[in-house]
Design an enzyme around this catalytic site. Structure first.
Site, PDB file in Angstrom:
ATOM      1  N   SER A  87      11.617  -9.342   4.571  1.00  0.00           N
ATOM      2  CA  SER A  87      10.178  -9.399   4.785  1.00  0.00           C
ATOM      3  C   SER A  87       9.598 -10.381   3.787  1.00  0.00           C
ATOM      4  CB  SER A  87       9.557  -8.010   4.556  1.00  0.00           C
ATOM      5  OG  SER A  87       8.138  -8.078   4.537  1.00  0.00           O
ATOM      6  N   TYR A 146       8.622  -0.004   0.105  1.00  0.00           N
ATOM      7  CA  TYR A 146       9.111  -1.015   1.049  1.00  0.00           C
ATOM      8  C   TYR A 146       9.395  -2.331   0.322  1.00  0.00           C
ATOM      9  CZ  TYR A 146       9.016  -4.030   5.238  1.00  0.00           C
ATOM     10  OH  TYR A 146       9.317  -4.927   6.230  1.00  0.00           O
ATOM     11  N   THR A 190       4.666  -5.340  16.324  1.00  0.00           N
ATOM     12  CA  THR A 190       5.616  -4.326  16.762  1.00  0.00           C
ATOM     13  C   THR A 190       5.065  -2.958  16.349  1.00  0.00           C
ATOM     14  OG1 THR A 190       6.883  -4.280  14.691  1.00  0.00           O
ATOM     15  CG2 THR A 190       7.511  -5.955  16.334  1.00  0.00           C
TER      16      THR A 190
END
Length: 263
Positions: free
Chosen positions: A140, A153, A188
């Site tokens: 990412s 994350y 998404t």
């Protein structure tokens, strides 16, 4: 690198980027191994591929790291070889650090980092034996710089870069390639499935994610990066330039992210 007739193993293939990538690669007559937890969803993706007979469904749970050696053997036996492993499976997170239970941090590291490392290490002897192989790791932009409410994350994605940079160095002699794919905002369900402070799902879409790149546009850019065997590819809209701003001035990227509407 030509993709035609390559054998590609994709984790997180039941939805989002993984699903779109599988459908796109099937048009290259790739042999595909599709993995995720949901077998029924994987079967649905298989039927959407151009050549379902060249698609093998192999369910797995990235949290079950002890099972990865056996699963890797099953994956290799499906078509006799694997050329590319796309490490796409994982989860995201949306919650303030001060409120986030340590179990949430642990789960992100176990799935996004350790699960990816475990499956990659399980396949590594096969790549070394055949003196070729390509790891494609969906990291990412948050693996290059951080943002609010994504601490666990960001930590897991940063860790992936450290591990795979080392793997690339150690196995350059074995012709093992590594491509780190760093998405920005892609439309998404990643935000809907993101974990909140207590480990429950967020269940709603982020505005920035909703307005992100169309997943099929993203996948075409991703395939281009894979074919070029890029070390890293930053794919997104304006947010991808944050990587270059971070290199120039960590303080400036801090100020820019602070002013953003990212939540």
């Amino acid at each position: 690198m030509k993709l035609n007739n390559k054998t590609v193993w994709i984790t997180g293939a039941s939805s989002g980027i993984g699903k779109s990538l599988a459908i796109a690669l099937s048009k290259y007559d790739c042999k595909l191994i599709l993995s995720a937890r949901r077998t029924e969803e994987l079967e649905n993706v298989k039927e959407l591929c151009s050549n379902p007979d060249l698609v093998y469904v192999l369910p797995l749970d990235l949290a079950n790291t002890d099972a990865m050696k056996g699963i890797a053997k099953d994956a290799i036996s499906a078509f006799g070889t694997i050329d590319i492993l796309v490490n796409n499976g994982g989860i995201s997170q949306r919650s303030p650090i001060i409120e986030t239970a340590i179990d949430v941090d642990r789960k992100l590291m176990e799935i996004d980092y350790l699960g990816t490392v475990a499956i990659s290490k399980a396949l590594l002897p096969h790549f070394v034996e055949q003196q070729s192989g390509h790891y494609v790791v969906v990291s990412s932009l948050m693996g290059k710089f951080s943002s609010h409410y994504r601490s666990a994350y960001c930590g897991a994605k940063h860790a992936l870069h450290g591990f795979f940079d080392a793997l690339r160095l150690e196995h350059d002699k074995d012709n093992v390639k590594v491509t780190m794919i760093c998405p920005g905002f892609v439309n998404t369900n990643v935000a809907r499935n993101a974990l909140t402070a207590d480990g429950s799902k967020q269940e709603h879409q982020d505005e920035m994610t909703e307005n992100g790149l169309d997943v099929n546009v993203f996948v075409q850019k991703m395939i281009k990066a894979i074919r070029k065997e890029k070390f890293e590819a930053y794919i997104g809209k304006f947010e991808k330039f944050g990587v270059f701003v971070k290199r120039l001035s960590p303080k400036l990227i801090h100020k820019l992210v602070m002013r953003s509407k990212v939540r």
